[in-house]
Design an enzyme around this catalytic site. Structure first.
Site, short mmCIF file in Angstrom:
data_model
loop_
_atom_site.label_atom_id
_atom_site.label_comp_id
_atom_site.label_asym_id
_atom_site.label_seq_id
_atom_site.Cartn_x
_atom_site.Cartn_y
_atom_site.Cartn_z
N ARG A 155 0.82 -1.22 0.00
CA ARG A 155 0.00 0.00 0.00
C ARG A 155 0.85 1.27 0.00
O ARG A 155 0.56 2.23 -0.70
CB ARG A 155 -0.91 0.02 1.23
CG ARG A 155 -1.98 -1.04 1.18
CD ARG A 155 -2.82 -0.96 2.43
NE ARG A 155 -3.87 -1.95 2.46
CZ ARG A 155 -3.71 -3.20 2.86
NH1 ARG A 155 -2.54 -3.63 3.28
NH2 ARG A 155 -4.74 -4.04 2.87
N ILE A 156 1.91 1.26 0.82
CA ILE A 156 2.73 2.49 0.92
C ILE A 156 3.52 2.68 -0.38
O ILE A 156 3.58 3.79 -0.92
CB ILE A 156 3.65 2.42 2.15
CG1 ILE A 156 2.80 2.37 3.43
CG2 ILE A 156 4.60 3.62 2.19
CD1 ILE A 156 3.58 2.09 4.71
N ASP A 175 9.53 -6.11 -6.41
CA ASP A 175 8.80 -6.79 -5.33
C ASP A 175 8.68 -8.25 -5.74
O ASP A 175 8.59 -8.55 -6.93
CB ASP A 175 7.40 -6.18 -5.14
CG ASP A 175 6.82 -6.49 -3.75
OD1 ASP A 175 7.02 -7.62 -3.26
OD2 ASP A 175 6.18 -5.61 -3.17
N PRO A 207 8.62 -4.27 4.52
CA PRO A 207 8.61 -4.57 5.96
C PRO A 207 9.94 -5.23 6.34
O PRO A 207 10.66 -5.70 5.46
CB PRO A 207 7.47 -5.60 6.08
CG PRO A 207 7.38 -6.24 4.74
CD PRO A 207 7.83 -5.21 3.73
N ALA A 234 10.84 3.12 6.16
CA ALA A 234 10.24 1.80 6.40
C ALA A 234 10.74 1.18 7.71
O ALA A 234 10.05 1.27 8.74
CB ALA A 234 10.52 0.90 5.21
N ARG A 235 11.90 0.56 7.69
CA ARG A 235 12.45 -0.04 8.89
C ARG A 235 13.97 0.16 8.90
O ARG A 235 14.63 -0.04 7.88
CB ARG A 235 12.15 -1.55 8.95
CG ARG A 235 10.73 -1.89 9.43
CD ARG A 235 10.54 -1.52 10.91
NE ARG A 235 9.21 -1.77 11.42
CZ ARG A 235 8.21 -0.87 11.46
NH1 ARG A 235 8.37 0.34 10.99
NH2 ARG A 235 7.04 -1.19 11.99
N ASP A 259 13.74 8.07 8.13
CA ASP A 259 12.76 8.30 9.20
C ASP A 259 12.86 7.18 10.23
O ASP A 259 12.13 7.18 11.22
CB ASP A 259 11.36 8.36 8.57
CG ASP A 259 10.29 8.78 9.58
OD1 ASP A 259 10.50 9.79 10.27
OD2 ASP A 259 9.25 8.09 9.68
N GLU A 264 16.99 2.72 16.77
CA GLU A 264 16.13 3.85 17.18
C GLU A 264 15.35 3.62 18.48
O GLU A 264 14.95 4.58 19.14
CB GLU A 264 15.13 4.19 16.07
CG GLU A 264 14.02 3.16 15.90
CD GLU A 264 13.05 3.52 14.77
OE1 GLU A 264 13.50 3.60 13.62
OE2 GLU A 264 11.86 3.69 15.06
N HIS A 297 11.05 8.85 13.13
CA HIS A 297 9.94 7.92 12.88
C HIS A 297 8.59 8.66 12.95
O HIS A 297 7.69 8.23 13.69
CB HIS A 297 9.98 6.74 13.86
CG HIS A 297 9.43 5.47 13.28
ND1 HIS A 297 10.00 4.25 13.47
CD2 HIS A 297 8.34 5.23 12.49
CE1 HIS A 297 9.29 3.32 12.85
NE2 HIS A 297 8.28 3.89 12.24
C1 COI Z 1 4.26 1.08 11.79
O1 COI Z 1 3.06 1.30 11.67
O2 COI Z 1 4.71 -0.07 11.76
C2 COI Z 1 5.17 2.20 11.98
O3 COI Z 1 6.31 2.10 11.65
C3 COI Z 1 4.66 3.42 12.64
C4 COI Z 1 4.84 3.36 14.11
C5 COI Z 1 5.98 4.17 14.57
C6 COI Z 1 3.59 3.84 14.81
#
Ligand code: COI
Length: 332
Positions: A155-156, A175, A207, A234-235, A259, A264, A297
């Protein structure tokens, strides 16, 4: 029915109160504390748990929830990489998430940061504080002339592609799962290597999984164009930070907006009082650079997203308690 909501922030409270008013059949208990070994006892007697946190949902915590007969844990966010999957399964705990509270929120911050990097607005901001209103040497690149490589088209990823295309950029994507619409338009490349070789901008939207840790590393940076821009909303685990720092030093990476950061947890969303007090030298190394934009984030942090996170997670938990089912169950 009783639901306990953990880690409720001040900005979430009004939405939780409203949800509670609209669902008088549910007794809602809330706490600002996160769900860990020291707070799990608060859940005793509840039918379901709603939570958001970046710290792990550990084996001990899940065993304890299991011993209270709690079978449903609803996360108010997308990522569930911090849930001990084995412990959840062993205790028969079903986990739901909120897969789409606002993909657009993440997409908009991603492109905002890219535009700031390209137009060097942070550099002009810093210059003008010192009375310097000159142009050179901070000449910009134009997004409409660039190829953006989007990694992961969930989606993102799809929301961000729309914006890039609105700017007139050429988008390519990688992907393992192909979205039929994007497939028809021939957006996908066959390999990550091809995406690395062709992209002026790499936009990460995957993810975190055990297979993609440090997918951007010394070896993969070497496959990219010189001066590539790297965006990670993302991560943190997707990027090897040491390799990113080296790639910035050598100008292989021309700019980066992150971000998220691999270390973190416990740092982002904390006020350390001064830059010097931030207890992470690698992060500070990134933050000091003019061609790196670090945000703590915040891509998700919009009014619409926060409301949806609370509402969708509470709805999912209630539905799980009532029926054992929810369209937001995750496959652990
Ligand atoms: C997530 O929704 O997995 C995020 O990374 C946002 C979270 C910091 C609320």
């Amino acid at each position: 029915m009783k639901i306990i909501a953990y880690g409720i922030r001040d900005d979430e409270k009004p939405y939780l109160d409203k949800w509670s008013d609209e669902n008088p059949d549910v007794e809602v208990i809330s706490t600002s504390q996160l769900l860990d070994e020291s707070t799990v006892e608060l859940a005793s007697g509840a039918d379901g748990v709603v939570a958001y946190q970046q710290k792990p949902y550990t084996n001990e915590v899940l065993d304890k929830l299991g011993s209270f007969g709690i079978k449903f844990l609803s996360l108010r966010n997308v990522g569930f990489d911090n849930v001990d999957a084995e412990a959840a399964k062993r205790n028969g705990i079903k986990v739901s998430n909120v897969p789409a509270y606002s993909p657009e929120a993440i997409a908009e911050l991603t492109v905002t940061q890219l535009m700031r990097l390209l137009r060097k607005t942070n550099i002009f901001d810093r210059k003008q504080i010192n009375g310097d209103l000159t142009w050179a040497p901070d000449i910009a690149d134009e997004l409409n002339q660039m190829t953006v490589g989007v990694i992961a088209t969930g989606r993102i990823g799809r929301a961000v592609i729309k914006i890039y295309e609105g700017f007139g950029a050429k988008v390519i994507a990688y992907d393992v799962f192909h979205n039929p619409e994007l497939e028809k338009r021939g957006i996908y490349v066959d390999t990550l290597d091809e995406l690395f070789a062709k992209s002026d901008v790499i936009s990460l939207h995957a993810p975190a999984t055990k297979d993609n840790e440090h997918m951007l590393n010394a070896e993969t940076f070497a496959k990219m164009k010189d001066g590539v821009y790297v965006l990670n909303p993302a991560r943190g685990s997707l990027i090897d930070t040491d390799a990113l720092i080296k790639a910035l030093d050598s100008n292989k990476v021309g700019g980066a907006a992150v971000d998220v950061y691999e270390d973190e947890v416990g740092i982002f969303n904390t006020d350390f009082g001064s830059f010097e007090n931030i207890p992470d030298e690698r992060l500070k190394n990134l933050m000091k650079r003019e061609n790196v934009l670090v945000t703590p984030h915040i891509a998700f942090y919009t009014k619409r997203a926060v409301k949806n996170m609370v509402y969708f997670a509470m709805d999912a938990n209630k539905s799980l308690i009532e029926t054992g089912e929810s369209d937001k169950l995750v496959d652990l």
